[in-house]
Design a protein around this motif. Sequence first.
Motif, PDB file in Angstrom:
ATOM      1  N   THR A  22     -65.337-125.051 -15.938  1.00  0.00           N
ATOM      2  CA  THR A  22     -64.198-124.361 -16.528  1.00  0.00           C
ATOM      3  C   THR A  22     -64.152-124.733 -17.999  1.00  0.00           C
ATOM      4  OG1 THR A  22     -62.986-124.499 -14.437  1.00  0.00           O
ATOM      5  CG2 THR A  22     -61.689-124.065 -16.410  1.00  0.00           C
ATOM      6  N   LEU A  23     -64.162-123.732 -18.860  1.00  0.00           N
ATOM      7  CA  LEU A  23     -64.232-123.962 -20.299  1.00  0.00           C
ATOM      8  C   LEU A  23     -63.096-124.863 -20.780  1.00  0.00           C
ATOM      9  CD1 LEU A  23     -65.421-123.351 -23.117  1.00  0.00           C
ATOM     10  CD2 LEU A  23     -63.892-121.377 -23.207  1.00  0.00           C
ATOM     11  N   LYS A  24     -63.483-125.933 -21.485  1.00  0.00           N
ATOM     12  CA  LYS A  24     -62.536-126.809 -22.162  1.00  0.00           C
ATOM     13  C   LYS A  24     -63.148-127.160 -23.509  1.00  0.00           C
ATOM     14  CE  LYS A  24     -60.078-131.164 -21.947  1.00  0.00           C
ATOM     15  NZ  LYS A  24     -59.926-132.449 -21.260  1.00  0.00           N
ATOM     16  N   LEU A  25     -62.414-126.906 -24.572  1.00  0.00           N
ATOM     17  CA  LEU A  25     -62.912-127.199 -25.910  1.00  0.00           C
ATOM     18  C   LEU A  25     -62.671-128.675 -26.228  1.00  0.00           C
ATOM     19  CD1 LEU A  25     -61.651-124.042 -27.824  1.00  0.00           C
ATOM     20  CD2 LEU A  25     -63.904-124.448 -26.812  1.00  0.00           C
ATOM     21  N   VAL A  26     -63.729-129.475 -26.110  1.00  0.00           N
ATOM     22  CA  VAL A  26     -63.636-130.919 -26.324  1.00  0.00           C
ATOM     23  C   VAL A  26     -63.812-131.262 -27.804  1.00  0.00           C
ATOM     24  CG1 VAL A  26     -64.662-133.156 -25.723  1.00  0.00           C
ATOM     25  CG2 VAL A  26     -64.451-131.364 -23.981  1.00  0.00           C
ATOM     26  N   GLU A  27     -64.765-130.620 -28.474  1.00  0.00           N
ATOM     27  CA  GLU A  27     -65.066-130.930 -29.877  1.00  0.00           C
ATOM     28  C   GLU A  27     -64.840-129.748 -30.819  1.00  0.00           C
ATOM     29  OE1 GLU A  27     -68.836-132.778 -30.448  1.00  0.00           O
ATOM     30  OE2 GLU A  27     -68.531-134.190 -28.804  1.00  0.00           O
ATOM     31  N   HIS A  28     -64.403-128.638 -30.294  1.00  0.00           N
ATOM     32  CA  HIS A  28     -64.185-127.444 -31.106  1.00  0.00           C
ATOM     33  C   HIS A  28     -62.708-127.087 -31.092  1.00  0.00           C
ATOM     34  CE1 HIS A  28     -68.437-127.288 -29.893  1.00  0.00           C
ATOM     35  NE2 HIS A  28     -68.605-126.807 -31.108  1.00  0.00           N
ATOM     36  N   ASN A  29     -62.269-126.377 -32.143  1.00  0.00           N
ATOM     37  CA  ASN A  29     -60.859-125.998 -32.170  1.00  0.00           C
ATOM     38  C   ASN A  29     -60.624-124.525 -31.867  1.00  0.00           C
ATOM     39  OD1 ASN A  29     -61.532-124.834 -34.656  1.00  0.00           O
ATOM     40  ND2 ASN A  29     -60.697-126.528 -35.832  1.00  0.00           N
ATOM     41  N   ASN A  82     -73.161-107.419 -23.907  1.00  0.00           N
ATOM     42  CA  ASN A  82     -73.384-107.265 -25.345  1.00  0.00           C
ATOM     43  C   ASN A  82     -72.527-108.209 -26.181  1.00  0.00           C
ATOM     44  OD1 ASN A  82     -75.378-105.289 -25.207  1.00  0.00           O
ATOM     45  ND2 ASN A  82     -73.849-103.697 -24.896  1.00  0.00           N
ATOM     46  N   SER A  83     -72.027-109.279 -25.576  1.00  0.00           N
ATOM     47  CA  SER A  83     -71.219-110.246 -26.299  1.00  0.00           C
ATOM     48  C   SER A  83     -71.891-111.614 -26.302  1.00  0.00           C
ATOM     49  CB  SER A  83     -69.834-110.379 -25.654  1.00  0.00           C
ATOM     50  OG  SER A  83     -69.099-109.195 -25.828  1.00  0.00           O
ATOM     51  N   VAL A  84     -71.566-112.392 -27.355  1.00  0.00           N
ATOM     52  CA  VAL A  84     -72.118-113.721 -27.530  1.00  0.00           C
ATOM     53  C   VAL A  84     -70.949-114.681 -27.769  1.00  0.00           C
ATOM     54  CG1 VAL A  84     -73.595-115.145 -29.008  1.00  0.00           C
ATOM     55  CG2 VAL A  84     -74.275-112.827 -28.459  1.00  0.00           C
ATOM     56  N   PHE A  85     -71.098-115.907 -27.264  1.00  0.00           N
ATOM     57  CA  PHE A  85     -70.067-116.930 -27.367  1.00  0.00           C
ATOM     58  C   PHE A  85     -70.288-117.781 -28.608  1.00  0.00           C
ATOM     59  CE2 PHE A  85     -68.298-121.110 -26.077  1.00  0.00           C
ATOM     60  CZ  PHE A  85     -67.012-120.708 -25.732  1.00  0.00           C
ATOM     61  N   ALA A  86     -69.244-117.958 -29.400  1.00  0.00           N
ATOM     62  CA  ALA A  86     -69.315-118.791 -30.598  1.00  0.00           C
ATOM     63  C   ALA A  86     -68.187-119.817 -30.558  1.00  0.00           C
ATOM     64  CB  ALA A  86     -69.180-117.933 -31.850  1.00  0.00           C
ATOM     65  N   THR A  87     -68.430-120.978 -31.169  1.00  0.00           N
ATOM     66  CA  THR A  87     -67.424-122.035 -31.221  1.00  0.00           C
ATOM     67  C   THR A  87     -67.142-122.405 -32.673  1.00  0.00           C
ATOM     68  OG1 THR A  87     -69.197-123.667 -30.910  1.00  0.00           O
ATOM     69  CG2 THR A  87     -67.929-123.020 -28.957  1.00  0.00           C
ATOM     70  N   LYS A  88     -65.902-122.824 -32.919  1.00  0.00           N
ATOM     71  CA  LYS A  88     -65.460-123.206 -34.262  1.00  0.00           C
ATOM     72  C   LYS A  88     -65.382-124.726 -34.325  1.00  0.00           C
ATOM     73  CE  LYS A  88     -61.917-121.669 -37.513  1.00  0.00           C
ATOM     74  NZ  LYS A  88     -60.609-120.977 -37.558  1.00  0.00           N
ATOM     75  N   ARG A  89     -66.121-125.305 -35.269  1.00  0.00           N
ATOM     76  CA  ARG A  89     -66.186-126.773 -35.376  1.00  0.00           C
ATOM     77  C   ARG A  89     -64.808-127.370 -35.628  1.00  0.00           C
ATOM     78  NH1 ARG A  89     -71.463-129.162 -36.201  1.00  0.00           N
ATOM     79  NH2 ARG A  89     -70.445-130.962 -37.111  1.00  0.00           N
ATOM     80  N   ASN A 103     -64.059-126.007 -39.130  1.00  0.00           N
ATOM     81  CA  ASN A 103     -63.568-124.625 -39.141  1.00  0.00           C
ATOM     82  C   ASN A 103     -64.636-123.577 -39.416  1.00  0.00           C
ATOM     83  OD1 ASN A 103     -60.927-125.326 -38.420  1.00  0.00           O
ATOM     84  ND2 ASN A 103     -60.416-125.767 -40.549  1.00  0.00           N
ATOM     85  N   MET A 104     -65.899-123.961 -39.420  1.00  0.00           N
ATOM     86  CA  MET A 104     -66.972-122.976 -39.515  1.00  0.00           C
ATOM     87  C   MET A 104     -67.482-122.706 -38.103  1.00  0.00           C
ATOM     88  SD  MET A 104     -69.007-123.953 -42.995  1.00  0.00           S
ATOM     89  CE  MET A 104     -69.771-122.333 -43.130  1.00  0.00           C
ATOM     90  N   TRP A 105     -68.026-121.524 -37.901  1.00  0.00           N
ATOM     91  CA  TRP A 105     -68.485-121.100 -36.578  1.00  0.00           C
ATOM     92  C   TRP A 105     -69.934-121.490 -36.362  1.00  0.00           C
ATOM     93  CZ3 TRP A 105     -65.242-119.173 -32.921  1.00  0.00           C
ATOM     94  CH2 TRP A 105     -63.957-118.851 -33.356  1.00  0.00           C
ATOM     95  N   GLU A 106     -70.248-121.765 -35.089  1.00  0.00           N
ATOM     96  CA  GLU A 106     -71.599-122.176 -34.723  1.00  0.00           C
ATOM     97  C   GLU A 106     -71.865-121.800 -33.270  1.00  0.00           C
ATOM     98  OE1 GLU A 106     -71.947-126.442 -34.871  1.00  0.00           O
ATOM     99  OE2 GLU A 106     -70.287-126.736 -33.479  1.00  0.00           O
ATOM    100  N   PHE A 107     -73.140-121.864 -32.903  1.00  0.00           N
ATOM    101  CA  PHE A 107     -73.511-121.771 -31.501  1.00  0.00           C
ATOM    102  C   PHE A 107     -73.459-123.193 -30.958  1.00  0.00           C
ATOM    103  CE2 PHE A 107     -75.488-118.008 -33.399  1.00  0.00           C
ATOM    104  CZ  PHE A 107     -74.893-117.033 -32.603  1.00  0.00           C
ATOM    105  N   PRO A 108     -72.842-123.415 -29.794  1.00  0.00           N
ATOM    106  CA  PRO A 108     -72.649-124.777 -29.303  1.00  0.00           C
ATOM    107  C   PRO A 108     -73.960-125.471 -28.953  1.00  0.00           C
ATOM    108  CG  PRO A 108     -72.053-123.186 -27.608  1.00  0.00           C
ATOM    109  CD  PRO A 108     -72.332-122.402 -28.857  1.00  0.00           C
TER     110      PRO A 108
END
Length: 127
Positions: free
Chosen positions: A91-98, A15-22, A29-34
């Motif tokens: 393995t999760l690595k945030l390349v373009e998101h903060n 029941n969870s969804v993954f979101a990324t912050k630009r 700094n706004m949230w989006e679906f990758p």
Amino acid sequence: MKHIEVVAAILKDKNSVFATKRGYGEFINMWEFPGGKVELGETREEALHREIKEELELDIFIDQFLITVQYDYPNFHLTMHCFLCSIVGGTLKLVEHNDAIWLPLNQLESLDWLPADLQILDTLRLI
């Protein structure tokens, strides 16, 4: 008006969804679906696999098409094709998101979403 076609991964786990912050650009700094732009000669699915690998270093399985969102930003028209996906490797690595977060479906409104991504939330409540 300029037209941009993109794909987005709705990564869901129970029941969870993954979101990324630009981490860059006008909507920092706004949230989006990758996801990202569909390149010339790519299928939507190929673009989604490539973008998630580039941005998050994850391998995904595309479970199903969810929705296409049309949205007019001040400087361009966006067509965003959204797919429900599962993580199958990497393995999760945030390349373009903060930042990134797994969030329960009933808490998605607590984030400051990009306007086009907001339209996806209603559809997610139905699945």
